[in-house]
Scaffold this motif. Structure first.
Motif, PDB file in Angstrom:
ATOM      1  N   ASP A 285       0.840  -1.190   0.000  1.00  0.00           N
ATOM      2  CA  ASP A 285       0.000   0.000   0.000  1.00  0.00           C
ATOM      3  C   ASP A 285       0.882   1.251   0.000  1.00  0.00           C
ATOM      4  O   ASP A 285       1.845   1.346   0.771  1.00  0.00           O
ATOM      5  CB  ASP A 285      -0.894  -0.001   1.238  1.00  0.00           C
ATOM      6  CG  ASP A 285      -1.751   1.245   1.340  1.00  0.00           C
ATOM      7  OD1 ASP A 285      -2.728   1.349   0.590  1.00  0.00           O
ATOM      8  OD2 ASP A 285      -1.422   2.110   2.175  1.00  0.00           O
ATOM      9  N   SER A 286       0.552   2.208  -0.863  1.00  0.00           N
ATOM     10  CA  SER A 286       1.379   3.403  -1.018  1.00  0.00           C
ATOM     11  C   SER A 286       1.464   4.220   0.270  1.00  0.00           C
ATOM     12  O   SER A 286       2.540   4.706   0.647  1.00  0.00           O
ATOM     13  CB  SER A 286       0.815   4.274  -2.148  1.00  0.00           C
ATOM     14  OG  SER A 286       1.586   5.443  -2.310  1.00  0.00           O
ATOM     15  N   GLN A 287       0.350   4.351   0.972  1.00  0.00           N
ATOM     16  CA  GLN A 287       0.354   5.139   2.201  1.00  0.00           C
ATOM     17  C   GLN A 287       1.159   4.455   3.295  1.00  0.00           C
ATOM     18  O   GLN A 287       1.876   5.107   4.063  1.00  0.00           O
ATOM     19  CB  GLN A 287      -1.079   5.397   2.684  1.00  0.00           C
ATOM     20  CG  GLN A 287      -1.180   6.395   3.834  1.00  0.00           C
ATOM     21  CD  GLN A 287      -0.585   7.751   3.478  1.00  0.00           C
ATOM     22  OE1 GLN A 287      -0.940   8.355   2.476  1.00  0.00           O
ATOM     23  NE2 GLN A 287       0.350   8.236   4.292  1.00  0.00           N
ATOM     24  N   GLU A 288       1.047   3.136   3.378  1.00  0.00           N
ATOM     25  CA  GLU A 288       1.853   2.387   4.364  1.00  0.00           C
ATOM     26  C   GLU A 288       3.338   2.601   4.082  1.00  0.00           C
ATOM     27  O   GLU A 288       4.143   2.817   5.007  1.00  0.00           O
ATOM     28  CB  GLU A 288       1.535   0.897   4.309  1.00  0.00           C
ATOM     29  CG  GLU A 288       2.377   0.076   5.295  1.00  0.00           C
ATOM     30  CD  GLU A 288       2.453  -1.401   4.959  1.00  0.00           C
ATOM     31  OE1 GLU A 288       3.021  -2.152   5.774  1.00  0.00           O
ATOM     32  OE2 GLU A 288       1.960  -1.803   3.880  1.00  0.00           O
ATOM     33  N   THR A 289       3.710   2.551   2.798  1.00  0.00           N
ATOM     34  CA  THR A 289       5.110   2.746   2.425  1.00  0.00           C
ATOM     35  C   THR A 289       5.597   4.127   2.837  1.00  0.00           C
ATOM     36  O   THR A 289       6.676   4.283   3.419  1.00  0.00           O
ATOM     37  CB  THR A 289       5.281   2.558   0.906  1.00  0.00           C
ATOM     38  OG1 THR A 289       4.800   1.273   0.519  1.00  0.00           O
ATOM     39  CG2 THR A 289       6.741   2.680   0.519  1.00  0.00           C
TER      40      THR A 289
END
Length: 368
Positions: free
Chosen positions: A155-159
């Motif tokens: 997930d982009s936000q997790e990254t």
């Protein structure tokens, strides 16, 4: 200091080399994924060139992959530090890994939430006609497979959150930098190496379908297939197979995330965690206390090889819902590149042909 990343012309053949101007160093763009070849610092001519499939003293073999040379380490995931310690004499080792300067590489733990399968128009046609994804042999020299290959994505936000946390805890004078800067490699891009048509499926959906269709309801087995090195790309591949399939027993099982000495990839209750080695193609270096020094470096990504003897099937309406158009990486291995607008129109046509009452149907794991 000029830190502009050079623009490159599109090239679709691995053999194509284009000389570009750059403030970083004189380079020639070649092969996969924005990999630059230093004109004056190539691999020496007297270095032994291995025959394809030959195993050397480093337990590696040279293979052909999409027309590019691949240095393959079977049954283990090699970290960048471990690759540095080997006497490889290959382009990656000479051009990048021998550098004395250390790039600032975030250390994060990412959960794989999506699997991506990019292909060409011909590939999309076959997938939709057959209702799923078929397996192919990995390499005729290794006699492994058949596999269907998928790229793992987090997930982009997790990254972003993980990188921000790393910046705050582990680096000096970098807390003001945007986390987005540290995830610029092709592994975190919406574009593709392989084709303009991209299927993006939830990891859980693929795993459940595989469990039902290929494992008789049992949990699949995850194993370490190996490490593949190209000019600037490191690819870590995980085998996914049925517990009743024994041809992969010589490959070690993916370690549990609770183990103290974890690296690259782990598992825990059918969740897969990735510990990327290098998340950007152009990295900041900590040189004499300054952190605005830019240089190219290697990048890595995680790939899943699903062992499939026939097809891994999904309802057509589900496949169409997960299909999207995507740009190609500047340098790629796609043999049939297309204009992105034409790709989008074709996908829109495919979706418009689907009956209206079927468009919102979810995935069905049980395929007759």
């Amino acid at each position: 200091m000029d830190t502009t990343v050079p623009r490159v012309l599109k090239s679709y053949l691995c053999e194509t080399q284009m000389k570009m101007n750059t403030s970083l160093s004189p380079t020639t763009y070649n092969n996969r994924c924005e990999e630059e070849l230093d004109i004056d610092a190539g691999v020496p001519d007297n270095v032994h060139r291995k025959e394809e499939g030959e195993i050397d003293e480093n337990n590696s073999s040279t293979l052909e992959n999409h027309g590019c040379k691949e240095l393959f380490f079977p049954k283990e995931f090699k970290t960048i530090e471990e690759l540095k310690d080997l006497d490889l004499k290959c382009h990656m080792w000479v051009k990048y890994l021998l550098k004395k300067k250390n790039p600032l590489l975030p250390k994060v733990k990412l959960t794989i939430s999506k699997l991506i399968h990019a292909t060409s128009k011909k590939g999309v046609t076959g997938i939709l006609q057959n209702g799923g994804f078929k397996g192919e042999l990995f390499n005729e020299n290794l006699k492994c497979g058949p596999f269907s290959f998928w790229t793992g994505a987090a997930d982009s936000q997790e990254t972003t959150n993980q990188i921000r946390s790393w910046l705050q805890k582990n680096t000096k004078n970098l807390s003001m930098l945007s986390p987005e800067y540290f995830k610029t490699s092709p592994a975190f891009s919406e574009s593709s190496l392989y084709g303009n048509y991209k299927f993006t499926l939830d990891f859980a959906d693929v795993l459940e379908a595989y469990k039902t269709q290929c494992c008789e309801g049992k949990d699949p087995v995850f194993r370490v297939f190996g490490t593949s090195c190209f000019k600037a790309e490191i690819m870590y591949t995980v085998i996914v197979h049925s517990p009743e399939e024994f041809q992969f027993n010589e490959f070690p099982c993916l370690p549990n995330s609770k183990n103290a000495d974890v690296k690259i990839c782990t598992q825990d209750n059918n969740s897969i965690f990735w510990y990327p080695e290098s998340m950007s193609r152009v990295n900041k270096y900590n040189l004499y206390g300054y952190t605005d020094f830019l240089e190219y470096y290697v990048w890595d990504h995680l790939v899943f090889a699903l062992h499939i003897t026939d097809y891994l099937k999904f309802p057509k309406e589900y496949l169409l819902k997960q299909l999207s158009a995507c740009e190609l990486q500047t340098v790629n291995v796609c043999r049939d590149p297309e204009n992105i607008d034409i790709v989008q129109r074709y996908i829109d046509e495919l979706k418009s042909e689907q009956p209206q009452n079927d468009k919102d149907v979810g995935v069905t794991h049980e395929i007759a």
